[in-house]
Design an enzyme around this catalytic site. Structure first.
Site, PDB file in Angstrom:
ATOM      1  N   HIS A  14      76.412 -22.029  -8.954  1.00  0.00           N
ATOM      2  CA  HIS A  14      75.325 -21.049  -9.105  1.00  0.00           C
ATOM      3  C   HIS A  14      74.914 -20.921 -10.563  1.00  0.00           C
ATOM      4  CE1 HIS A  14      72.782 -17.814  -7.680  1.00  0.00           C
ATOM      5  NE2 HIS A  14      73.206 -17.044  -8.683  1.00  0.00           N
TER       6      HIS A  14
ATOM      7  N   HIS B 107      71.314 -20.061 -13.166  1.00  0.00           N
ATOM      8  CA  HIS B 107      69.915 -19.844 -13.527  1.00  0.00           C
ATOM      9  C   HIS B 107      69.774 -20.407 -14.946  1.00  0.00           C
ATOM     10  CE1 HIS B 107      69.832 -17.234 -10.072  1.00  0.00           C
ATOM     11  NE2 HIS B 107      70.652 -16.371 -10.633  1.00  0.00           N
TER      12      HIS B 107
ATOM     13  N   GLN C  72      68.068 -18.853 -18.185  1.00  0.00           N
ATOM     14  CA  GLN C  72      68.634 -17.658 -18.804  1.00  0.00           C
ATOM     15  C   GLN C  72      69.562 -17.990 -19.970  1.00  0.00           C
ATOM     16  OE1 GLN C  72      70.258 -15.105 -15.714  1.00  0.00           O
ATOM     17  NE2 GLN C  72      68.349 -15.147 -14.556  1.00  0.00           N
TER      18      GLN C  72
ATOM     19  N   ARG D  31      67.768  -6.805 -15.965  1.00  0.00           N
ATOM     20  CA  ARG D  31      66.724  -7.575 -15.299  1.00  0.00           C
ATOM     21  C   ARG D  31      65.363  -7.351 -15.943  1.00  0.00           C
ATOM     22  NH1 ARG D  31      64.813  -6.942  -9.018  1.00  0.00           N
ATOM     23  NH2 ARG D  31      63.915  -5.058  -9.929  1.00  0.00           N
TER      24      ARG D  31
ATOM     25  N   TYR E  92      64.228 -19.980  -9.292  1.00  0.00           N
ATOM     26  CA  TYR E  92      63.169 -19.133  -8.748  1.00  0.00           C
ATOM     27  C   TYR E  92      61.949 -19.000  -9.657  1.00  0.00           C
ATOM     28  CZ  TYR E  92      65.643 -15.544 -11.526  1.00  0.00           C
ATOM     29  OH  TYR E  92      66.259 -14.837 -12.529  1.00  0.00           O
TER      30      TYR E  92
ATOM     31  N   HIS F 291      66.152 -15.718  -1.777  1.00  0.00           N
ATOM     32  CA  HIS F 291      66.723 -15.094  -2.968  1.00  0.00           C
ATOM     33  C   HIS F 291      67.754 -14.020  -2.632  1.00  0.00           C
ATOM     34  CE1 HIS F 291      66.914 -12.137  -6.295  1.00  0.00           C
ATOM     35  NE2 HIS F 291      66.813 -13.198  -7.068  1.00  0.00           N
TER      36      HIS F 291
ATOM     37  N   ARG G  68      66.656  -8.282  -0.285  1.00  0.00           N
ATOM     38  CA  ARG G  68      65.585  -7.422  -0.791  1.00  0.00           C
ATOM     39  C   ARG G  68      64.311  -8.206  -1.103  1.00  0.00           C
ATOM     40  NH1 ARG G  68      69.138  -7.893  -5.242  1.00  0.00           N
ATOM     41  NH2 ARG G  68      68.117  -8.716  -7.114  1.00  0.00           N
TER      42      ARG G  68
ATOM     43  N   GLU H 224      75.570  -7.684  -4.690  1.00  0.00           N
ATOM     44  CA  GLU H 224      76.023  -7.822  -6.074  1.00  0.00           C
ATOM     45  C   GLU H 224      76.235  -6.470  -6.737  1.00  0.00           C
ATOM     46  OE1 GLU H 224      74.701  -9.981 -10.300  1.00  0.00           O
ATOM     47  OE2 GLU H 224      73.392 -10.113  -8.546  1.00  0.00           O
TER      48      GLU H 224
ATOM     49  N   HIS I 261      78.024 -13.827  -5.036  1.00  0.00           N
ATOM     50  CA  HIS I 261      78.603 -12.564  -5.497  1.00  0.00           C
ATOM     51  C   HIS I 261      79.363 -11.873  -4.357  1.00  0.00           C
ATOM     52  CE1 HIS I 261      76.486 -13.241  -9.175  1.00  0.00           C
ATOM     53  NE2 HIS I 261      75.300 -13.086  -8.620  1.00  0.00           N
TER      54      HIS I 261
ATOM     55  N   ASP J   2      76.021 -18.693 -13.333  1.00  0.00           N
ATOM     56  CA  ASP J   2      74.987 -17.688 -13.113  1.00  0.00           C
ATOM     57  C   ASP J   2      74.047 -17.526 -14.307  1.00  0.00           C
ATOM     58  OD1 ASP J   2      73.451 -15.666 -12.069  1.00  0.00           O
ATOM     59  OD2 ASP J   2      75.093 -14.321 -11.620  1.00  0.00           O
TER      60      ASP J   2
END
Length: 459
Positions: free
Chosen positions: A63, A65, A68, A89, A128, A214, A217, A242, A276, A327
């Site tokens: 996992h 991203h 980041q 975020r 994403y 994703h 939510r 998470e 998570h 992550d």
């Protein structure tokens, strides 16, 4: 077994090598066209062999991203109110608003170099960031996925690309909020994105494309059902449970907790990775283990964001499987992820060697074996070192102070708990030596590109 003879063949010799059945002595590994063609145990080295002290299978990073990595360390100032994942975020959204496809390529390439240097040989890129800076679609809907594929090619890391479906800002299909326009897709556009992503990774030697709603939510129940035919035969990854607020919001929306709801409404099986899954009841923990789904654990990021500690001891007791990921890439370190996983259990349970398999068993061996098998399963590949499998290998320096005079599982324990990445010498993915003396062969060039990208992004 094939002899591996031919112009593309090479042979590596290890004094100690970790095989599926455990540590072996005096092992010759013959490699041809990226794959292991023969393993010979208790043999003498030949002049043509490349000699190494000890080696382990490369670890999957399930996992990431990658973009980041460019903002690592920029969120460590306290805000006017309590800081949490949600305030982090908001800062991430402001950073990502400026990123171009070439920036993504440059940042991801450095992240992948650092992964390889720390012992990760394959990455699951949970991707994403799809659209242009104003939210408009690129002419090639998968252009950002192409930037990820290019970064994987530059670095040489194995890639399981996980394009993400992100449509809503909250449970109950709430409309997207400011800062999310670069992520948003319909299911119809997502199908096109998957097709384009497949084209972009086609030139990589062993790439896999999976499906990634994703989170509960960000994807509605109807969309989750519509993804089923697209997910057939592919890995499926989803963020879940998470944060405490996420659990509370899911309860308010559905009357169920996130993992509980997902297991009741989706055909979750061994192809799934629940990333998570930090906040579960005992019943959810046991049910998730029974489903066969992999827990995608990212202890460094989970600690950095203040998410909480995964109930690993109970999950393993119920037969659960897990892998590790980096992550947010705040710090990329394979050994540290495993070490922090164990230490989190020690701190919450107030004991030692919590994730060992039983009395007298090695904690490091248990951590490494579980993350290797679970990570590979989550990324749609096979794990370990055996004839027919890709030659993904990490060699350690036996002269490192923490590894002197170690044998068997003591090597794994000392690597994970005492030495860490400073003991890594060489790393091979698909038979290519990408790291030598702890340094990636293209680090200088890739770092220059990263420097240029950050100069524009961080003013």
């Amino acid at each position: 077994m094939s002899s591996g003879s031919g112009k593309n063949a090479k042979s590596l010799f290890f004094d100690h090598l970790l095989l599926p059945e455990g540590w072996a002595r005096d092992v010759r590994v013959t490699i041809r066209d990226g794959r292991i063609t023969a393993l010979e145990i208790d043999v003498e080295a030949r002049p043509e062999d490349e000699r190494h002290g000890c080696g382990l299978p490369g670890m999957p990073n399930l996992h990431s991203h990658a973009f980041q990595r460019g903002m690592a360390g920029l969120t460590e100032r306290r805000g006017p109110s309590d800081d949490s994942f949600w305030t982090w975020r908001d800062i991430m959204y402001r950073f990502v608003d400026r990123v171009t496809p070439d920036d993504v390529r440059a940042i991801a390439a450095l992240a992948y170099v650092e992964m390889l240097e720390s012992g990760f040989t394959r990455v699951g890129e949970f991707h994403y960031l799809h659209h242009d800076r104003n939210g408009a679609h690129f002419a090639d809907l998968a252009e950002m996925s192409g930037a990820i594929a290019a970064a994987a090619a530059e670095s040489g890391i194995g890639l399981t690309l996980l394009p993400v479906l992100y449509s809503h800002s909250g449970f109950g299909a709430q409309p997207p909020r400011d800062g999310q326009s670069r992520f948003i897709l319909s299911v119809e556009d997502y199908a096109r994105l998957l097709e384009g992503a497949g084209r972009h990774v086609a030139s990589l030697p062993d790439a896999v494309v999976g499906v990634a709603p994703h989170s509960l939510r960000a994807v509605s129940p109807d969309q989750l059902r519509l993804l089923e035919p697209l997910a057939a035969g592919r890995p499926v990854h989803i963020h879940i449970a998470e944060q405490v607020k996420e659990v509370e919001d899911c309860l308010a929306w559905s009357g169920r907790r996130p993992v509980e709801w997902l297991l009741d409404h989706a055909d979750v099986d061994g192809r799934w990775c629940l990333v998570h899954a930090t906040h579960m009841t005992d019943a959810e923990t046991a049910a998730m283990a029974r489903s066969g789904a992999i827990a995608g654990l990212c202890p460094i990021t989970e600690a950095n964001l203040g998410d909480g500690v995964f109930p690993a001891e109970a999950f393993l007791a119920a037969g659960g499987r897990y892998g590790i990921g980096s992550d947010s890439n705040i710090l990329i370190d394979c050994a540290e992820e495993l070490r922090l996983l164990e230490y989190g259990q020690r701190l919450t349970r107030r004991g030692r060697n919590m994730l060992a398999r039983g009395a007298g068993q090695s904690t490091g061996a248990a951590l490494h074996a579980a993350a290797l098998a679970g990570g590979a399963a989550a990324l749609g590949v096979r794990s370990g070192l055996a004839a027919g499998l890709p030659a993904d290998i990490v060699s350690l320096d036996p002269d490192h102070p923490a590894l002197l005079h170690r044998q068997g599982d003591a090597i794994t324990d000392s690597f994970l708990f005492a030495a860490g990445r400073s003991a890594i010498d060489c790393v091979w993915h698909y038979g290519e030596k990408l790291v030598h003396q702890g340094r990636h062969r293209a680090r200088s060039r890739i770092l220059r590109d990263y420097h240029a990208a950050l100069e524009t992004l961080i003013a």
